[in-house]
Design an enzyme around this catalytic site. Sequence first.
Site, mmCIF file in Angstrom:
data_model
loop_
_atom_site.group_PDB
_atom_site.id
_atom_site.type_symbol
_atom_site.label_atom_id
_atom_site.label_comp_id
_atom_site.label_asym_id
_atom_site.label_seq_id
_atom_site.Cartn_x
_atom_site.Cartn_y
_atom_site.Cartn_z
ATOM 1 C CD GLU A 150 -4.520 4.794 0.810
ATOM 2 O OE1 GLU A 150 -5.120 5.794 1.256
ATOM 3 O OE2 GLU A 150 -3.953 3.960 1.534
ATOM 4 C CG ASN A 178 -1.829 1.221 1.257
ATOM 5 O OD1 ASN A 178 -1.433 2.331 0.916
ATOM 6 N ND2 ASN A 178 -3.071 1.040 1.692
ATOM 7 C CG ASP A 205 -4.523 -1.956 3.416
ATOM 8 O OD1 ASP A 205 -4.882 -2.606 4.420
ATOM 9 O OD2 ASP A 205 -4.548 -0.710 3.377
ATOM 10 C CE1 TYR A 242 -6.691 0.453 1.194
ATOM 11 C CE2 TYR A 242 -7.528 1.851 -0.573
ATOM 12 C CZ TYR A 242 -7.075 1.704 0.719
ATOM 13 O OH TYR A 242 -7.002 2.797 1.560
#
Length: 261
Positions: free
Chosen positions: A35, A7, A144, A105
């Site tokens: 991200e 991330n 993540d 994510y």
Amino acid sequence: MKFVSWNVNGIRACLKKGFLDYFNQMDADFFCIQETKCQEGQVELPLDGYYQFWNDAEKKGYSGMAIFTKHPPLSVNYGVGEKECESEGRIITLEYDLFYLVNVYTPNSQRDLARLDKRLQWEDELFVYLKQLDAEKPVIYCGDLNVAHQEIDLKNAKSNIGNSGFTIEEREKMTRLLSEGFTDTFRFLYPNKTDAYTWWSYMNKVRERNIGWRIDYFIVSNCIRDAIIDSQIHSAVLGSDHCPIVLTLNEELLKTKKISI
């Protein structure tokens, strides 16, 4: 065969903090990021020899992810049809002969748990999706995941019980997945290792004191866990509030299918 997940908390910012140095040093077969906080056309990444697959959020400067790989996939899929998060750039799946690679994510439940219900719905839809893939061929699931599964996975467990990322509900979703044919590669190799974290708050001296959470994972189908060579946390690598994690698999075991079910 080497896989990296990170991330980056904004790829443009991370590029200014040594991203390419780390990327080139790792020479990974697959490099997954989460991200990205930008659209694909807003940044140029000179990644010679790599195919790039991006899943951008519709909202600019928010969420997003990408996979960079040396190996052209058989197919690429974005999302799993989830209604609440399909526009947020949260899933990419690459299909190969021997496995599916799923970069994720996971939505944060937010500090006041305002998004917990949506998060749990996401978890249910993703669980069904991963099980469907696993029925066809092994799955390598990373990213993540925004949950510390057990008390060993964060520094101050007791004071964080019920907080976002450490609610009973979120942890139970992870427990369900790991009881239904999947393996947390890091805990498979290092079941009792403490102080092993992948995310730290930007608050003063928190990272220096290693007051963190392990919320980034490589999870694989049980049928290929004997191919795991190592699962590492590169906590010394800066550039984001997360650090990279690295999975190494024995490609010959994958090819010859000398694996335990």
